[in-house]
Design an enzyme around this catalytic site. Structure first.
Site, PDB file in Angstrom:
ATOM      1  N   GLU A  66       0.831  -1.204   0.000  1.00 48.01           N
ATOM      2  CA  GLU A  66       0.000   0.000   0.000  1.00 48.01           C
ATOM      3  C   GLU A  66       0.869   1.259   0.000  1.00 48.01           C
ATOM      4  O   GLU A  66       1.853   1.343   0.724  1.00 48.01           O
ATOM      5  CB  GLU A  66      -0.907   0.000   1.232  1.00 48.01           C
ATOM      6  CG  GLU A  66      -1.856   1.190   1.288  1.00 48.01           C
ATOM      7  CD  GLU A  66      -2.717   1.200   2.540  1.00 48.01           C
ATOM      8  OE1 GLU A  66      -3.734   1.907   2.550  1.00 48.01           O
ATOM      9  OE2 GLU A  66      -2.369   0.491   3.506  1.00 48.01           O
ATOM     10  N   LYS A  95      -9.583   2.370  -2.332  1.00 47.99           N
ATOM     11  CA  LYS A  95      -9.791   1.807  -1.001  1.00 47.99           C
ATOM     12  C   LYS A  95     -11.222   2.065  -0.554  1.00 47.99           C
ATOM     13  O   LYS A  95     -11.667   3.214  -0.490  1.00 47.99           O
ATOM     14  CB  LYS A  95      -8.795   2.446  -0.030  1.00 47.99           C
ATOM     15  CG  LYS A  95      -8.697   1.781   1.333  1.00 47.99           C
ATOM     16  CD  LYS A  95      -7.497   2.340   2.098  1.00 47.99           C
ATOM     17  CE  LYS A  95      -7.290   1.642   3.432  1.00 47.99           C
ATOM     18  NZ  LYS A  95      -6.061   2.111   4.098  1.00 47.99           N
ATOM     19  N   CYS A 102      -5.794  -2.906   2.180  1.00 48.83           N
ATOM     20  CA  CYS A 102      -5.531  -2.768   3.617  1.00 48.83           C
ATOM     21  C   CYS A 102      -6.752  -3.027   4.508  1.00 48.83           C
ATOM     22  O   CYS A 102      -7.160  -4.160   4.698  1.00 48.83           O
ATOM     23  CB  CYS A 102      -4.932  -1.399   3.901  1.00 48.83           C
ATOM     24  SG  CYS A 102      -4.095  -1.314   5.513  1.00 48.83           S
TER      25      CYS A 102
END
Length: 480
Positions: A206, A283, A323
């Protein structure tokens, strides 16, 4: 000796004199041995300290990096408080398992922890010499594991996919351009090594081209790392790497959306093996816990490609769950419903906050959704120029904590590879037969037996302002 003698003559306390003599003679007895220990371990300590968090040190603990004389002396507690060394980080779970003396016990531990693929432990494949040489020359690990499927009416669909993990390569107070170039330089070596091992798809960690500075809540200079997902410097570099090696590259960056008021997003750009940009995903879930102050910089993804897109590449259908999305089971499910065979989970996560979850979540997702998962996490401790607080009544600090690496690959059959180190840069590659995804779906029927329309009704009802939980109370219950 002269110092001890003068001290004894002038002291009024016999006890102090005795302790003083004891201390100095104790030191002298093992002095040579301590010097040898210090010289032999010095380089190790330097590397370990560079990856430590000063925020997690306990004053009452005796660091194992202290010379043995101080560790064993009557002054050990004082020495521990005076030490600037943190207890060394554990290298990896695998290094602990290697210490099990009995071969059968060691096998059983691995079988229980890692599962079985086609009746055996996931096999470690041989890394070609050219790939190993590149990794050794530039100081990072490279491992490859093989995931097999049963014989099928279809021909094998083998593909090699990889993830990287690394620490930052320049100080966080260096110019932004220098920090980016230092990271791109390391990634070039990692991509070269992966390519020499025959890798078809690679995913970086990330925000791969920057420190994970979102803990600071400062906008500058960190927003200066943001770039366009189509024309940014790092993306153009990734396109060159993809075309050079005939490799799909997944590049997670801090995106600046020039077309929409220069809004920032946490984005993964998917670059095809011909160097073309296939698309991007953003995300979906933004943490609001601890020092993960990411909502200060960007909001949840706006589904630029319709929501949880699957990218049909030359080498397989892939999805990206960035994540914090790994904590949301429905996020994983959405990628499976859209047909993903491999889901990458590029991450940046630290120590006690999440490490107990790390080896479980990707593996559970692979099982529940009948696809492969490759999770990667950065390593090291990133220290920032200015102190920041965490709102937890603890002193201000300059680092986020120890990023513990441990990148690994999980299979739909519940097996998984060992992980990379907790303290060392590395590349892990899976040599997998994607036929295993359908075989597990057929064997377990998890997707087939799902009650998706019922789930949809529940979620629709839950999203209504009139929602009331469906709780059935015991009519015979008495208040206590």
């Amino acid at each position: 000796i002269k110092f001890v003698y003068v001290f004894m003559i002038n002291t009024t306390s016999k006890i102090s004199a005795i302790l003083c003599v004891f201390f100095f003679f104790f030191q002298a007895e093992d002095g040579i041995r301590d010097a040898q220990e210090s010289r032999g371990l010095g380089d190790v300590y330097k590397r370990q300290v560079s990856t430590q968090s000063t925020g997690d040190r306990d004053a009452h603990m005796i660091p194992s990096a202290l010379p043995r004389t101080l560790r064993a002396s009557p002054f050990r507690h004082l020495a521990a408080r005076m030490s600037t060394q943190a207890p060394p980080e554990c290298h990896s779970l695998e290094s602990v398992l290697e210490k099990i003396p009995d071969e059968q016990d060691r096998y059983d531990a691995r079988r229980i922890i890692y599962g079985l693929n086609q009746g055996g432990l996931v096999g470690k494949a041989e890394v070609p010499a050219a790939a190993r040489t590149i990794a050794d020359q530039h100081g990072f690990d490279i491992d490859m594991y093989k995931f097999d499927a049963a014989d099928d009416v279809r021909p094998p669909r083998r593909t090699k996919f990889a993830v990287t993990q690394n620490e930052i390569k320049a100080p966080t107070d260096a110019p932004v351009g220098k920090q980016i170039d230092a990271l791109l330089d390391w990634h070039e070596k990692a991509v070269d090594a992966a390519a020499a091992a025959g890798t078809n798809i690679i995913c970086f960690q990330e925000a791969f081209n920057m420190p994970f500075a979102f803990c600071t809540r400062e906008k500058l200079p960190w927003t200066g790392f943001a770039e366009c997902a189509e024309t940014g410097h790092s993306i153009q570099w990734c396109q060159e790497m993809a075309a050079k090696h005939n490799m799909v590259v997944v590049a997670p960056i801090l995106e600046r959306d020039d077309s929409h008021a220069e809004t920032l997003w946490n984005t993964a750009v998917v670059i095809g093996n011909n160097g073309n940009i296939i698309g991007k995903d953003r995300k979906v879930h933004i943490p609001r816990v601890g020092d993960f102050n990411e909502s200060t910089y960007y909001m949840e993804g706006d589904f630029p490609m319709g929501g949880w897109p699957t990218f049909d590449t030359q080498f397989g259908k892939i999805g990206i769950n960035i994540c914090y999305g790994r904590h949301h089971p429905l996020n994983w499910m959405a990628h499976g419903l859209n047909g993903a065979e491999i889901v990458f989970n590029p991450s940046a996560t630290v120590g006690a906050l999440s490490e107990p979850m790390w080896p479980i979540e990707a593996r559970c997702a692979a099982i529940a959704n009948s696809y492969f998962v490759a999770g990667n996490n950065r390593v090291g401790t990133e220290s920032f120029p200015n102190e920041f607080t965490s709102g937890d009544k603890k002193p201000a600090k300059r680092d986020f904590g120890h990023f513990y690496g441990s990148s690994y690959v999980a299979s739909p059959d519940a097996s998984r590879s060992p992980g990379l180190s907790r303290v060392q840069d590395g590349v892990i590659i899976a040599d997998a037969d994607l036929n295993l995804c359908r075989q597990i779906r057929d064997a377990w029927g998890i997707q087939m037996t799902g009650r998706h329309s019922d789930y949809a009704d529940l979620l629709d009802w839950y999203s209504s302002p009139n929602f009331e939980p469906n709780i059935v109370s015991d009519p015979s219950r008495r208040d206590l």
